[in-house]
Motif scaffolding. Sequence first.
Motif: not given
Length: 183
Positions: A122-131
């Motif tokens: 989910f974090s990858l799909i939302r482009f949230q590299a820090d998460y």
Amino acid sequence: MDRTQVVEENYANPKTCLFHVLFKGAALAFYILSALFVNNFVIIFVVTVFLSALDFWVVKNVSGRILVGLRWWNEINDLGESVWKFESLDQESLARMNKKDSWLFWWTLYITAGAWVILGIFSLIRFQADYVLVVGVCLTLSVANIIGFTKCRKDAKKQLQQFATQTLANQFTSSLRTAFTVV
């Protein structure tokens, strides 16, 4: 007691089971709910990784010993090589371990790792590299316990096979000596 009633086995170590699940659930719940209530990545990172580290320590040093009778650690020898060390209860004690405790131990290890994988996706799909970094640290701790305890369980089975083989060989040689001993 009616013979048709099935006797249900309870958890032998309910407090250990509680803490085994508590830190896993706390880390996952904080990570998921923090998106709603906390707007500071540093706090999310620190608290989630702290809870996950507590879970790692509790599983490795407490619940692994009590719930499944296994313990593992890793040492660096004089040559600088990583050496896995395993400890397990004797086979008789392992056979008496509570099935529910063991089931809870193994399933929560795998389910937690699976949950971190899903959260990472989910974090990858939302482009949230820090998460992804937070999830990566938590997943690494979960997978380290899975690998350690799986290797430990295999080592315990190998020790049982070696013991059985050695016992049979000793019994066989003892029988041969007795058979050929002149009285």
